[in-house]
Design a protein around this motif. Structure first.
Motif, PDB file in Angstrom:
ATOM      1  N   GLU A 117       0.799  -1.228   0.000  1.00 12.13           N
ATOM      2  CA  GLU A 117       0.000   0.000   0.000  1.00 12.13           C
ATOM      3  C   GLU A 117       0.830   1.275   0.000  1.00 12.13           C
ATOM      4  N   PHE A 118       2.010   1.259   0.641  1.00 12.76           N
ATOM      5  CA  PHE A 118       2.851   2.454   0.647  1.00 12.76           C
ATOM      6  C   PHE A 118       3.593   2.613  -0.673  1.00 12.76           C
ATOM      7  N   ALA A 119       4.193   1.531  -1.126  1.00 10.66           N
ATOM      8  CA  ALA A 119       5.038   1.593  -2.317  1.00 10.66           C
ATOM      9  C   ALA A 119       4.262   1.955  -3.573  1.00 10.66           C
ATOM     10  N   ILE A 120       3.046   1.461  -3.697  1.00  9.11           N
ATOM     11  CA  ILE A 120       2.285   1.679  -4.935  1.00  9.11           C
ATOM     12  C   ILE A 120       1.996   3.155  -5.163  1.00  9.11           C
ATOM     13  N   ARG A 121       2.013   3.948  -4.113  1.00  8.64           N
ATOM     14  CA  ARG A 121       1.616   5.347  -4.234  1.00  8.64           C
ATOM     15  C   ARG A 121       2.601   6.157  -5.070  1.00  8.64           C
ATOM     16  N   GLN A 122       3.880   5.812  -5.000  1.00 11.07           N
ATOM     17  CA  GLN A 122       4.860   6.506  -5.825  1.00 11.07           C
ATOM     18  C   GLN A 122       4.615   6.243  -7.310  1.00 11.07           C
ATOM     19  N   PHE A 123       4.093   5.062  -7.611  1.00 10.33           N
ATOM     20  CA  PHE A 123       3.794   4.728  -9.001  1.00 10.33           C
ATOM     21  C   PHE A 123       2.512   5.414  -9.458  1.00 10.33           C
ATOM     22  N   ILE A 124       1.570   5.596  -8.537  1.00  9.13           N
ATOM     23  CA  ILE A 124       0.372   6.375  -8.864  1.00  9.13           C
ATOM     24  C   ILE A 124       0.765   7.812  -9.184  1.00  9.13           C
ATOM     25  N   ASP A 129      -2.390   6.914 -14.691  1.00 10.91           N
ATOM     26  CA  ASP A 129      -3.360   6.175 -15.502  1.00 10.91           C
ATOM     27  C   ASP A 129      -3.029   4.689 -15.572  1.00 10.91           C
ATOM     28  N   LYS A 130      -1.768   4.374 -15.861  1.00  8.86           N
ATOM     29  CA  LYS A 130      -1.376   2.970 -16.014  1.00  8.86           C
ATOM     30  C   LYS A 130      -1.481   2.221 -14.680  1.00  8.86           C
ATOM     31  N   THR A 131      -1.094   2.879 -13.620  1.00 11.24           N
ATOM     32  CA  THR A 131      -1.149   2.215 -12.310  1.00 11.24           C
ATOM     33  C   THR A 131      -2.586   1.990 -11.874  1.00 11.24           C
ATOM     34  N   MET A 132      -3.441   2.977 -12.080  1.00 10.33           N
ATOM     35  CA  MET A 132      -4.837   2.818 -11.683  1.00 10.33           C
ATOM     36  C   MET A 132      -5.549   1.762 -12.542  1.00 10.33           C
ATOM     37  N   GLU A 133      -5.148   1.619 -13.789  1.00  6.41           N
ATOM     38  CA  GLU A 133      -5.704   0.545 -14.609  1.00  6.41           C
ATOM     39  C   GLU A 133      -5.303  -0.815 -14.053  1.00  6.41           C
ATOM     40  N   GLU A 152      -6.677   0.089  -0.733  1.00  9.11           N
ATOM     41  CA  GLU A 152      -5.806   0.708   0.275  1.00  9.11           C
ATOM     42  C   GLU A 152      -4.731   1.580  -0.354  1.00  9.11           C
ATOM     43  N   GLY A 153      -4.210   1.131  -1.487  1.00  6.33           N
ATOM     44  CA  GLY A 153      -3.120   1.860  -2.125  1.00  6.33           C
ATOM     45  C   GLY A 153      -3.501   3.218  -2.667  1.00  6.33           C
ATOM     46  N   CYS A 154      -4.782   3.444  -2.955  1.00  7.77           N
ATOM     47  CA  CYS A 154      -5.185   4.738  -3.534  1.00  7.77           C
ATOM     48  C   CYS A 154      -5.979   5.599  -2.555  1.00  7.77           C
ATOM     49  N   ARG A 155      -5.963   5.217  -1.269  1.00  5.40           N
ATOM     50  CA  ARG A 155      -6.606   6.079  -0.274  1.00  5.40           C
ATOM     51  C   ARG A 155      -5.969   7.469  -0.314  1.00  5.40           C
ATOM     52  N   LEU A 158      -3.945   8.010   3.251  1.00  2.40           N
ATOM     53  CA  LEU A 158      -3.463   6.821   3.944  1.00  2.40           C
ATOM     54  C   LEU A 158      -2.464   7.196   5.043  1.00  2.40           C
ATOM     55  N   PRO A 159      -2.715   6.813   6.308  1.00  2.82           N
ATOM     56  CA  PRO A 159      -1.784   7.145   7.401  1.00  2.82           C
ATOM     57  C   PRO A 159      -0.381   6.614   7.144  1.00  2.82           C
ATOM     58  N   TRP A 160       0.601   7.398   7.566  1.00  3.73           N
ATOM     59  CA  TRP A 160       2.030   7.085   7.453  1.00  3.73           C
ATOM     60  C   TRP A 160       2.541   7.147   6.014  1.00  3.73           C
ATOM     61  N   ALA A 161       1.667   7.421   5.068  1.00  2.00           N
ATOM     62  CA  ALA A 161       2.055   7.355   3.656  1.00  2.00           C
ATOM     63  C   ALA A 161       2.041   8.744   3.025  1.00  2.00           C
ATOM     64  N   VAL A 162       2.699   8.861   1.877  1.00  3.67           N
ATOM     65  CA  VAL A 162       2.641  10.098   1.109  1.00  3.67           C
ATOM     66  C   VAL A 162       1.204  10.302   0.636  1.00  3.67           C
TER      67      VAL A 162
END
Length: 361
Positions: A117-124, A129-133, A152-155, A158-162
């Motif tokens: 959940e934390f790591a995916i946010r940098q890719f979002i 577009d590609k990550t959300m697909e 969880e990754g696109c909240r 998200l606490p503790w996350a960017v």
């Protein structure tokens, strides 16, 4: 972050990690790796800083291409799970931003029995577009860990996350994921969906009110999601959301026998009790209490706490509660005048003052 969490990365954990890396990659210098982890900065690092420290050292001691590194880490990850296993996702977050395809494949594997959940946010942020697909595909997966990651990754908050500023402003793409998951049978996923909606309610309350309006009463599971998603709006007494849950202003209830500690020693409990009375069944109500905490600048900051939200099928109901005044990392208490209030369906019925004192001097 809680002090004890950082100690997930114990000597035993690092030893196990080093041994698994050596068994997978024969040229791995495990003793040097262990020594590099426990350098003179380690003791002062908190949880996420320790994650990052381990990730950086993994890169140093795996002098291979990114794709080759991932193949090793995928094999090693099989023996790790939970929060401490998020070092693998952190590695992807740091070193994989230039390789979306391989990184998404890795995060898909690493999230199982852990979370990406934390790591995916940098890719979002970099490849929205590609990550959300890809997250839409995960939302349809047979694996609940992947379905939860999609939410969880696109909240937005998200606490503790960017944070995801674009989604805080316009959560349309997030809501598309939620629509795919709102009828999920997994409580693990349902909780994430509700938390995601609660995040959205802080910036776009009307969108969540519309969601509740359209989904409340459809199923037991969706009712739970709607209620949990509305907790911030309920806490601030939003009239629209209160009405949707049948929590309108009451005029048939009285609060009697309100007893509370007039003086509370720092570090101990404020205890209080009261009784609700009516000339008929009390009915469906939300009962809360609020503490107006004295701040260092002599102003007050209100915090609201839930007591009960359900149907009371009686003419009276007694409540006995307590609130601790021990200092915490998230709240420091100050000597002086505070206030306690009782609320029913978001409306304040009683407000009284009490004094917090420090007996250490």
């Amino acid at each position: 972050m809680a002090e004890q969490l950082k100690n997930l990365y114990s000597k035993e954990f690092i030893d196990k990690l080093a041994n698994k890396l050596f068994l997978t990659y024969a040229e791995f210098e495990k003793e040097k790796f262990i020594n590099s982890i426990f350098d003179n900065t380690w003791r002062d690092l908190e949880l996420k800083a320790r994650m990052r420290h381990i990730s950086l050292n993994l890169n140093t001691f795996l002098p291979l291409s990114y794709k080759e590194q991932l193949e090793i880490l995928k094999k090693v990850k099989e023996d790790f799970g939970g929060l401490e296993a998020m070092i693998f996702q952190d590695f992807v977050e740091v070193f994989g931003l230039d390789d979306l395809t391989e990184s998404l494949k890795a995060l898909e594997i690493f999230t199982i029995n852990s979370s990406s959940e934390f790591a995916i946010r940098q890719f979002i942020l970099k490849y929205e577009d590609k990550t959300m697909e890809q997250m839409k595909l995960w939302a349809k997966s047979q694996n609940e860990h992947l379905r939860r990651l999609a939410s969880e990754g696109c909240r937005p908050r998200l606490p503790w996350a960017v944070a995801l500023p674009k989604f805080k402003k316009n959560p349309t793409k997030v809501l598309e994921i939620i629509e795919l998951l709102k009828n999920d049978s997994s409580k693990y996923v349902q909780k994430s969906v509700a938390n995601n909606l609660n995040d959205i309610s802080k910036d776009n309350p009307d969108l969540v009110i519309d969601f509740v309006k359209n989904n409340l009463g459809v199923s037991k599971e969706l009712d739970w999601i709607c209620k949990h998603a509305s907790r911030t709006l309920l806490k601030i007494g939003d009239e629209k959301i209160l009405k949707l849950f049948g929590l309108e202003k009451v005029n048939h209830i009285n609060i009697t026998n309100f007893c509370y500690d007039k003086r509370v020693k720092l570090g101990e409990d404020l205890t209080f009790s009261f009784e609700l009375n009516s000339n008929k069944n009390i009915g469906n109500i939300r009962v809360e209490y609020a503490i107006d905490y004295l701040k260092s600048n002599k102003t007050h900051n209100r915090k609201i706490f839930m007591i009960s939200q359900n149907e009371i099928k009686s003419f009276s109901k007694i409540f006995i509660k307590k609130q601790n005044f021990k200092n915490m990392t998230t709240r420091k208490h100050y000597e002086g005048k505070h206030f306690i209030s009782l609320l029913i369906n978001g409306e304040e019925f009683v407000k009284e003052e009490f004094f917090v004192y420090d007996a250490s001097y």
